[in-house]
Design a protein around this motif. Structure first.
Motif, PDB file in Angstrom:
ATOM      1  N   ILE A  32     137.574   7.096  87.914  1.00 41.86           N
ATOM      2  CA  ILE A  32     137.558   7.179  86.400  1.00 41.86           C
ATOM      3  C   ILE A  32     138.203   6.812  85.895  1.00 41.86           C
ATOM      4  O   ILE A  32     139.661   7.258  85.826  1.00 41.86           O
ATOM      5  CB  ILE A  32     137.384   8.646  85.922  1.00 41.86           C
ATOM      6  N   ASP A  33     138.326   5.552  85.908  1.00 41.79           N
ATOM      7  CA  ASP A  33     139.490   3.932  85.877  1.00 41.79           C
ATOM      8  C   ASP A  33     140.239   3.737  86.808  1.00 41.79           C
ATOM      9  O   ASP A  33     140.407   4.461  87.896  1.00 41.79           O
ATOM     10  CB  ASP A  33     140.113   4.346  84.317  1.00 41.79           C
ATOM     11  N   VAL A  34     141.086   2.711  86.649  1.00 42.91           N
ATOM     12  CA  VAL A  34     141.531   2.389  87.524  1.00 42.91           C
ATOM     13  C   VAL A  34     143.062   2.128  86.765  1.00 42.91           C
ATOM     14  O   VAL A  34     143.383   1.154  86.859  1.00 42.91           O
ATOM     15  CB  VAL A  34     141.611   1.253  88.501  1.00 42.91           C
ATOM     16  N   PRO A  35     144.267   2.966  86.315  1.00 40.39           N
ATOM     17  CA  PRO A  35     145.155   2.995  85.543  1.00 40.39           C
ATOM     18  C   PRO A  35     146.377   2.000  86.314  1.00 40.39           C
ATOM     19  O   PRO A  35     147.016   0.742  85.578  1.00 40.39           O
ATOM     20  CB  PRO A  35     146.374   4.264  85.226  1.00 40.39           C
ATOM     21  N   GLU A  36     146.467   2.228  87.994  1.00 37.37           N
ATOM     22  CA  GLU A  36     146.859   1.179  88.441  1.00 37.37           C
ATOM     23  C   GLU A  36     146.512   1.360  90.484  1.00 37.37           C
ATOM     24  O   GLU A  36     145.973   2.107  90.757  1.00 37.37           O
ATOM     25  CB  GLU A  36     148.640   1.874  88.745  1.00 37.37           C
ATOM     26  N   ALA A  37     146.642   0.367  90.816  1.00 41.49           N
ATOM     27  CA  ALA A  37     145.984   0.230  92.103  1.00 41.49           C
ATOM     28  C   ALA A  37     146.538   1.306  93.398  1.00 41.49           C
ATOM     29  O   ALA A  37     146.112   1.321  93.890  1.00 41.49           O
ATOM     30  CB  ALA A  37     145.748  -0.723  92.713  1.00 41.49           C
ATOM     31  N   GLY A  38     147.893   1.036  93.371  1.00 43.02           N
ATOM     32  CA  GLY A  38     148.433   2.017  94.576  1.00 43.02           C
ATOM     33  C   GLY A  38     148.322   3.457  94.299  1.00 43.02           C
ATOM     34  O   GLY A  38     148.040   3.951  95.602  1.00 43.02           O
ATOM     35  N   PRO A  39     148.018   4.101  93.461  1.00 46.54           N
ATOM     36  CA  PRO A  39     148.151   5.765  93.869  1.00 46.54           C
ATOM     37  C   PRO A  39     146.626   5.825  93.759  1.00 46.54           C
ATOM     38  O   PRO A  39     145.941   7.092  95.032  1.00 46.54           O
ATOM     39  CB  PRO A  39     148.473   6.430  92.421  1.00 46.54           C
ATOM     40  N   VAL A  40     145.856   5.315  93.824  1.00 46.21           N
ATOM     41  CA  VAL A  40     144.593   5.312  93.691  1.00 46.21           C
ATOM     42  C   VAL A  40     144.033   5.196  95.186  1.00 46.21           C
ATOM     43  O   VAL A  40     143.588   5.276  95.693  1.00 46.21           O
ATOM     44  CB  VAL A  40     143.459   4.196  92.246  1.00 46.21           C
ATOM     45  N   ILE A  67     142.253  -2.322  88.918  1.00 44.59           N
ATOM     46  CA  ILE A  67     140.733  -2.912  88.986  1.00 44.59           C
ATOM     47  C   ILE A  67     140.960  -3.748  90.479  1.00 44.59           C
ATOM     48  O   ILE A  67     139.792  -3.190  90.680  1.00 44.59           O
ATOM     49  CB  ILE A  67     139.592  -2.830  87.961  1.00 44.59           C
ATOM     50  N   PRO A  68     141.236  -4.836  89.529  1.00 45.03           N
ATOM     51  CA  PRO A  68     141.577  -6.069  91.060  1.00 45.03           C
ATOM     52  C   PRO A  68     141.514  -5.652  92.288  1.00 45.03           C
ATOM     53  O   PRO A  68     140.462  -6.363  93.493  1.00 45.03           O
ATOM     54  CB  PRO A  68     141.659  -7.502  90.759  1.00 45.03           C
ATOM     55  N   ALA A  69     142.492  -5.652  92.403  1.00 43.20           N
ATOM     56  CA  ALA A  69     143.397  -4.989  93.405  1.00 43.20           C
ATOM     57  C   ALA A  69     142.372  -3.929  94.430  1.00 43.20           C
ATOM     58  O   ALA A  69     142.490  -3.481  95.629  1.00 43.20           O
ATOM     59  CB  ALA A  69     144.923  -4.496  93.790  1.00 43.20           C
ATOM     60  N   VAL A  70     141.445  -2.839  93.747  1.00 39.62           N
ATOM     61  CA  VAL A  70     141.066  -1.598  94.278  1.00 39.62           C
ATOM     62  C   VAL A  70     139.681  -2.503  94.826  1.00 39.62           C
ATOM     63  O   VAL A  70     138.504  -1.974  95.519  1.00 39.62           O
ATOM     64  CB  VAL A  70     141.391  -0.127  93.042  1.00 39.62           C
ATOM     65  N   LYS A  71     138.684  -2.365  93.405  1.00 39.00           N
ATOM     66  CA  LYS A  71     137.888  -3.676  93.997  1.00 39.00           C
ATOM     67  C   LYS A  71     137.666  -4.337  95.041  1.00 39.00           C
ATOM     68  O   LYS A  71     136.939  -4.468  96.366  1.00 39.00           O
ATOM     69  CB  LYS A  71     136.959  -4.793  93.052  1.00 39.00           C
ATOM     70  N   ARG A  72     138.884  -5.068  95.851  1.00 41.00           N
ATOM     71  CA  ARG A  72     139.042  -5.796  96.450  1.00 41.00           C
ATOM     72  C   ARG A  72     138.994  -5.577  97.811  1.00 41.00           C
ATOM     73  O   ARG A  72     138.845  -5.118  99.076  1.00 41.00           O
ATOM     74  CB  ARG A  72     140.443  -7.266  96.547  1.00 41.00           C
ATOM     75  N   THR A  74     137.987  -2.274  98.010  1.00 35.25           N
ATOM     76  CA  THR A  74     136.879  -0.971  98.898  1.00 35.25           C
ATOM     77  C   THR A  74     135.549  -1.680  98.591  1.00 35.25           C
ATOM     78  O   THR A  74     134.885  -1.281  98.504  1.00 35.25           O
ATOM     79  CB  THR A  74     137.166   0.096  97.851  1.00 35.25           C
ATOM     80  N   GLY A  75     135.708  -2.499  97.729  1.00 33.43           N
ATOM     81  CA  GLY A  75     134.058  -3.118  97.522  1.00 33.43           C
ATOM     82  C   GLY A  75     133.507  -2.556  96.541  1.00 33.43           C
ATOM     83  O   GLY A  75     132.118  -2.610  96.339  1.00 33.43           O
ATOM     84  N   ALA A  76     133.930  -1.483  95.472  1.00 30.64           N
ATOM     85  CA  ALA A  76     133.102  -0.640  94.585  1.00 30.64           C
ATOM     86  C   ALA A  76     132.523  -1.476  93.294  1.00 30.64           C
ATOM     87  O   ALA A  76     133.415  -2.086  93.383  1.00 30.64           O
ATOM     88  CB  ALA A  76     134.326   0.530  94.188  1.00 30.64           C
ATOM     89  N   ARG A  77     131.464  -0.558  93.325  1.00 30.28           N
ATOM     90  CA  ARG A  77     131.001  -1.349  91.981  1.00 30.28           C
ATOM     91  C   ARG A  77     131.682  -0.842  90.166  1.00 30.28           C
ATOM     92  O   ARG A  77     132.236   0.258  91.080  1.00 30.28           O
ATOM     93  CB  ARG A  77     129.434  -0.532  91.945  1.00 30.28           C
ATOM     94  N   VAL A  78     131.960  -1.479  89.952  1.00 29.65           N
ATOM     95  CA  VAL A  78     132.930  -1.672  88.597  1.00 29.65           C
ATOM     96  C   VAL A  78     131.828  -1.627  87.599  1.00 29.65           C
ATOM     97  O   VAL A  78     130.825  -2.344  87.265  1.00 29.65           O
ATOM     98  CB  VAL A  78     133.318  -2.628  88.436  1.00 29.65           C
ATOM     99  N   VAL A  79     131.532   0.324  86.911  1.00 27.12           N
ATOM    100  CA  VAL A  79     130.293  -0.031  85.215  1.00 27.12           C
ATOM    101  C   VAL A  79     131.169   0.115  84.269  1.00 27.12           C
ATOM    102  O   VAL A  79     132.570   0.644  84.925  1.00 27.12           O
ATOM    103  CB  VAL A  79     129.930   1.818  86.199  1.00 27.12           C
ATOM    104  N   ALA A  80     131.433  -0.386  83.529  1.00 24.35           N
ATOM    105  CA  ALA A  80     132.302  -0.629  82.518  1.00 24.35           C
ATOM    106  C   ALA A  80     131.113   0.285  81.015  1.00 24.35           C
ATOM    107  O   ALA A  80     129.786  -0.702  81.012  1.00 24.35           O
ATOM    108  CB  ALA A  80     133.028  -1.594  82.035  1.00 24.35           C
ATOM    109  N   PRO A  81     131.719   0.114  80.016  1.00 22.09           N
ATOM    110  CA  PRO A  81     131.542   0.139  78.449  1.00 22.09           C
ATOM    111  C   PRO A  81     130.479  -1.361  78.344  1.00 22.09           C
ATOM    112  O   PRO A  81     131.291  -2.631  78.062  1.00 22.09           O
ATOM    113  CB  PRO A  81     131.692  -0.046  77.890  1.00 22.09           C
ATOM    114  N   ALA A  87     136.850  -7.880  78.611  1.00 26.66           N
ATOM    115  CA  ALA A  87     138.215  -7.765  78.147  1.00 26.66           C
ATOM    116  C   ALA A  87     137.782  -6.870  79.609  1.00 26.66           C
ATOM    117  O   ALA A  87     139.245  -6.885  79.926  1.00 26.66           O
ATOM    118  CB  ALA A  87     138.039  -6.528  77.189  1.00 26.66           C
ATOM    119  N   VAL A  88     137.017  -5.906  80.397  1.00 22.90           N
ATOM    120  CA  VAL A  88     137.767  -5.950  81.717  1.00 22.90           C
ATOM    121  C   VAL A  88     136.865  -6.024  82.963  1.00 22.90           C
ATOM    122  O   VAL A  88     136.017  -6.969  82.804  1.00 22.90           O
ATOM    123  CB  VAL A  88     136.205  -4.194  81.999  1.00 22.90           C
TER     124      VAL A  88
END
Length: 258
Positions: A32-40, A67-72, A74-81, A87-88
């Protein structure tokens, strides 16, 4: 079902809450959200979970920066409003009111809950008994109104009234102690609230936080969900029976100055 859903919470930045929700039946896992990549990424490494989805609550930088670093990674799908526009970063799917999102066998209903900002959404996992409220509803508090009138946030908060008391509420920040101080100023005779403040202080001393909360606990102690009660009307110098929306607006303005 809630017990069957695996959840990990952790701090990001200074006070953001990272949340991973996993369906053990399929192995699908959402952040749920990715405030910063490292902790996730660290939480994923610790659990061994495979991230499949990132569910964004709103466009503010402290919720999407990683988000960009975590998507790179993991390849996770990003779902946004959908109302967040461009903006996302790295969005794959946009959602709005009435949509649903699947995380493996877990299904989340999408609510548009503006007030903190115009594009904010909440994810309600009905079968799992989990609501991810972002910066709309906090433990003992609610979001600051940054876009639109405060009445808009009031209407968004009222949507939570329909959920069961046992619903687990995962909010986007750990503001519990500051919220508790304001809540007691607004509702000083509330013994349940006194106990929750003491619990929050113990948790802080032990390196924990009171997230998730439950909706039942919030109904009993969160002043922004209690503005229909005479005690809260009195605290903002309104007559008993004053429209709860007007009491909420006064409470939110007081909190801004607190």
């Amino acid at each position: 079902m809630a017990a069957e859903t695996e959840i990990k919470t952790f701090l990001c930045r200074s006070d953001n809450i990272g949340v991973l929700i996993r369906d053990p039946a399929t192995g699908a896992c959402a952040a749920i959200d990715v405030p910063e990549a490292g902790p996730v990424l660290k939480a994923l490494d610790e659990t061994g979970w495979r991230l499949t989805d990132i569910l964004v609550t709103h466009r503010h930088g402290d919720h999407i920066e990683g988000i960009p670093a975590v998507k790179r990674a993991t390849g996770a799908r990003v779902v946004a409003p959908a109302k967040a526009g461009n903006a996302v970063p790295d969005v794959d799917v946009t959602v709005g009111e009435g949509d649903t999102v699947q995380v493996g066998g877990l299904e989340a209903q999408v609510w548009e809950t503006p007030g903190h900002c115009a594009d904010h959404v909440t994810y309600w996992f009905a079968e799992a008994g989990i609501v991810c409220s972002g910066d709309t509803l906090f433990t003992l508090g609610c979001g600051r109104v940054l876009e639109g009138p405060p009445e808009t946030l009031w209407r968004s908060l009222r949507r939570f009234e329909a959920l069961p008391d046992e619903t687990q509420v995962f909010s986007g920040h750990d503001y519990v102690l500051s919220n508790a101080r304001f809540a007691l100023a607004a509702d000083p005779e509330n013994r349940d609230l006194m106990a929750r403040k003491a619990e929050a202080e113990r948790a802080k001393a032990e390196g924990r936080f009171l997230i998730p909360s439950t909706l039942g606990a919030e109904r009993a102690t969160n002043p922004f969900l209690r503005s229909s009660l005479p005690a809260l009307a009195k605290s903002v110098e309104r007559a008993p029976g004053t429209d709860p929306e007007a009491v909420f607006v006064a409470l939110r303005a007081w909190k801004d100055r607190f």
